[in-house]
Structure formats: C-alpha cells, structure tokens
Design a protein around this motif. Structure first.
Motif, PDB file in Angstrom:
ATOM      1  N   TYR A 120       0.833  -1.206   0.000  1.00  0.00           N
ATOM      2  CA  TYR A 120       0.000   0.000   0.000  1.00  0.00           C
ATOM      3  C   TYR A 120       0.869   1.258   0.000  1.00  0.00           C
ATOM      4  N   PHE A 121       1.899   1.274   0.839  1.00  0.00           N
ATOM      5  CA  PHE A 121       2.771   2.447   0.903  1.00  0.00           C
ATOM      6  C   PHE A 121       3.556   2.623  -0.399  1.00  0.00           C
ATOM      7  N   ILE A 122       3.914   1.518  -1.048  1.00  0.00           N
ATOM      8  CA  ILE A 122       4.601   1.616  -2.346  1.00  0.00           C
ATOM      9  C   ILE A 122       3.676   2.261  -3.377  1.00  0.00           C
ATOM     10  N   CYS A 123       2.435   1.775  -3.442  1.00  0.00           N
ATOM     11  CA  CYS A 123       1.458   2.351  -4.377  1.00  0.00           C
ATOM     12  C   CYS A 123       1.209   3.819  -4.065  1.00  0.00           C
ATOM     13  N   ASP A 124       1.106   4.139  -2.789  1.00  0.00           N
ATOM     14  CA  ASP A 124       0.850   5.514  -2.384  1.00  0.00           C
ATOM     15  C   ASP A 124       2.023   6.419  -2.742  1.00  0.00           C
ATOM     16  N   TYR A 145      -7.092  -5.354   2.192  1.00  0.00           N
ATOM     17  CA  TYR A 145      -6.653  -6.709   2.554  1.00  0.00           C
ATOM     18  C   TYR A 145      -5.858  -6.698   3.860  1.00  0.00           C
ATOM     19  N   SER A 146      -5.070  -5.650   4.060  1.00  0.00           N
ATOM     20  CA  SER A 146      -4.317  -5.534   5.305  1.00  0.00           C
ATOM     21  C   SER A 146      -5.257  -5.462   6.508  1.00  0.00           C
ATOM     22  N   LEU A 147      -6.311  -4.668   6.379  1.00  0.00           N
ATOM     23  CA  LEU A 147      -7.288  -4.551   7.473  1.00  0.00           C
ATOM     24  C   LEU A 147      -8.028  -5.860   7.707  1.00  0.00           C
ATOM     25  N   LEU A 148      -8.386  -6.554   6.630  1.00  0.00           N
ATOM     26  CA  LEU A 148      -9.079  -7.844   6.779  1.00  0.00           C
ATOM     27  C   LEU A 148      -8.217  -8.845   7.532  1.00  0.00           C
ATOM     28  N   MET A 149      -6.922  -8.882   7.211  1.00  0.00           N
ATOM     29  CA  MET A 149      -6.034  -9.805   7.907  1.00  0.00           C
ATOM     30  C   MET A 149      -5.885  -9.429   9.383  1.00  0.00           C
ATOM     31  N   SER A 150      -5.802  -8.133   9.665  1.00  0.00           N
ATOM     32  CA  SER A 150      -5.696  -7.686  11.056  1.00  0.00           C
ATOM     33  C   SER A 150      -6.970  -8.015  11.832  1.00  0.00           C
ATOM     34  N   LEU A 151      -8.120  -7.838  11.193  1.00  0.00           N
ATOM     35  CA  LEU A 151      -9.384  -8.161  11.853  1.00  0.00           C
ATOM     36  C   LEU A 151      -9.534  -9.662  12.081  1.00  0.00           C
ATOM     37  N   THR A 152      -9.039 -10.456  11.142  1.00  0.00           N
ATOM     38  CA  THR A 152      -9.067 -11.909  11.318  1.00  0.00           C
ATOM     39  C   THR A 152      -8.258 -12.301  12.540  1.00  0.00           C
ATOM     40  N   LYS A 193      -3.155   6.959 -12.697  1.00  0.00           N
ATOM     41  CA  LYS A 193      -3.546   7.276 -11.325  1.00  0.00           C
ATOM     42  C   LYS A 193      -4.667   6.379 -10.816  1.00  0.00           C
ATOM     43  N   GLN A 194      -5.680   6.150 -11.651  1.00  0.00           N
ATOM     44  CA  GLN A 194      -6.823   5.354 -11.223  1.00  0.00           C
ATOM     45  C   GLN A 194      -6.421   3.917 -10.900  1.00  0.00           C
ATOM     46  N   LYS A 195      -5.554   3.351 -11.723  1.00  0.00           N
ATOM     47  CA  LYS A 195      -5.118   1.972 -11.511  1.00  0.00           C
ATOM     48  C   LYS A 195      -4.312   1.852 -10.225  1.00  0.00           C
ATOM     49  N   TRP A 196      -3.372   2.746 -10.012  1.00  0.00           N
ATOM     50  CA  TRP A 196      -2.546   2.687  -8.803  1.00  0.00           C
ATOM     51  C   TRP A 196      -3.352   3.010  -7.555  1.00  0.00           C
ATOM     52  N   GLN A 197      -4.333   3.913  -7.694  1.00  0.00           N
ATOM     53  CA  GLN A 197      -5.205   4.220  -6.557  1.00  0.00           C
ATOM     54  C   GLN A 197      -6.031   3.001  -6.170  1.00  0.00           C
ATOM     55  N   ASN A 198      -6.501   2.281  -7.167  1.00  0.00           N
ATOM     56  CA  ASN A 198      -7.283   1.072  -6.905  1.00  0.00           C
ATOM     57  C   ASN A 198      -6.420  -0.002  -6.247  1.00  0.00           C
ATOM     58  N   TRP A 199      -5.189  -0.163  -6.718  1.00  0.00           N
ATOM     59  CA  TRP A 199      -4.270  -1.133  -6.104  1.00  0.00           C
ATOM     60  C   TRP A 199      -3.978  -0.758  -4.650  1.00  0.00           C
TER      61      TRP A 199
END
Length: 247
Positions: free
Chosen positions: A96-100, A129-136, A116-122
């Motif tokens: 995420y930080f790389i894309c940002d 996905y990071s949040l989903l893994m943390s919530l799991t 921009k749109q493609k990288w923003q979506n990535w």
C-alpha cells in the motif's frame, strides 16, 4: 534496529496526529455543508484537510520501514494463525505504501505517465486486505480469550459450592444462547482493553476502503467520524504503549 524503531514510533505519532486533524476537517465539512452561511468555513476546512493529507505523505517512509520490520518480526510468532494473518497484513501495508508513493511521485510531476486510477485502486485493495487480515487476527484472539474465560468460569463453578447467576450465564456460553455469548464477550473485552482498541480501530478503518471499492457506499461524515475515532485510538496507543495489542 533500535534507531529505526525510535524513528518509526515518532513518525507514527506525527502521522496519526495529522490523520486526526484530516478526518476532523472532513467530518466538520460534512456537518456544515447544508448551512448556507458556512461556505468560507467549509472551504478553509477542506484546504486544511488537503494540507494534512499531503503532509502525511512525508511520513510514508517511516511507516513503510515500520511495516517491513513488523512483517519480519511476525514471521517468528509461534502461533500459526497470528503469524499468517499479521505477516500478510504487514506485507499488504508495505505494498500500500509503495502504491501511495507512486501516486505521490505522479502528483509532484516526476512521473506524469502513471495511471492514477489503476494505482489508486491497487493501493485501496492492499489497504483493505491488510485490514481484513488484522481483523481476522483480532477475531481469533477474541475467540481464544473467550474460550479461556469460559474455562476459568467452569473451574470456579467446580471449585465452589455455590454458583451465582452470573457465573451460570458465563459458563452457559458452550450451551448456546445470545445473552450468555454477549456477556462472555463483554467480560473478555473488558479485561483486555488493547484487544478491544485494536478491533475498534480496524473496524473504523474499514469504512474508507469499503466506500472507495464500492463494497459498501457511505458518506464523508461516516468516513470522517470513523477516521477520527481510529486516529484517536492510534494516538492513545502511541502515547500509552501498554494499550497497544502485543504480538
């Protein structure tokens, strides 16, 4: 390594302060937007929000280093589920930080040909996905803590000649029923504030990627409120490290 840790801790503190101001401005702008005489205030709030968002870009390097160090550390966890979930979460945060960073490079004109749109979506997907893994991981931790709490209540019942109604309710967790389950969940989270804070923070953070990915559309008011709550929890865990959930 210690220098890196100190650097990233300071960076995270500043980033969360900027983030809290950013989402406060978003929330206030949403609350004031229907008032006809507040256009000037709303414009200033939106400019401040944009400045805070841009300022946070300066902390990306520290956050990326923190995520890489954290991913390396979590690969050594003895428990399989937290090891997989947290490592996957931190690696997705690195992506995420790389894309940002790529998006920031485009915004300053160094690489104008970036989609921009493609990288923003990535970036949004990696964050999601990071949040989903943390919530799991949080849900796994809650389940494990609840199991321990139920076993302790069972032991108390077996060692006592008299069992009160609350003990019976807690022990009946395994027998089913919503009320005993909620009571056990309440007692578990009450005894483990870092787990509660981490779960609340991750749930609040989900509002933004859910909206951006079109999974669950909401409004800037909800995103601003959730972002502010998440930022305040983050500031609390930086100011009081004992409130941060340990790996």
């Amino acid at each position: 390594m210690e220098a890196f840790v100190n650097f990233t801790n300071q960076t995270q503190g500043r980033d969360r302060l900027f983030r809290a101001i950013q989402y406060t401005c978003m929330l206030l702008s949403y609350l004031l937007e229907r008032k006809a005489d507040k256009e000037t205030v709303i414009m200033k709030l939106k400019k401040l929000e944009s400045s805070m968002r841009s300022g946070r870009k300066l902390f990306r390097l520290g956050n990326m280093v923190h995520a890489m160090v954290a991913a390396r550390r979590t690969t050594q966890l003895p428990d399989l589920v937290p090891r997989l979930c947290l490592t996957a979460s931190h690696l997705n945060r690195v992506l995420y930080f790389i894309c940002d960073t790529v998006l920031w490079v485009k915004s300053v004109g160094l690489i104008p040909d970036v989609d921009k749109q493609k990288w923003q979506n990535w970036a949004t997907k990696c964050y999601y996905y990071s949040l989903l893994m943390s919530l799991t991981r949080d849900l796994y931790e809650i389940s494990w803590r609840m199991e321990q709490e139920a076993q302790r209540e069972k032991a108390r019942k077996e060692n006592s000649s008299h069992c009160g109604e609350q003990d019976q309710d807690l022990f009946s967790f395994h027998a089913g029923g919503l009320q005993p389950f909620l009571l056990l969940l309440y007692n578990t989270l009450r005894k483990h504030p870092p787990l509660l804070l981490d779960t609340v923070k991750n749930l609040c953070d989900l509002s933004s990627p859910l909206d951006q990915l079109g999974i669950y559309k909401t409004n800037p008011g909800v995103i601003g409120l959730c972002g502010l709550l998440s930022s305040l929890v983050g500031i609390l865990t930086v100011a009081s490290p004992h409130m941060k959930l340990k790996h």
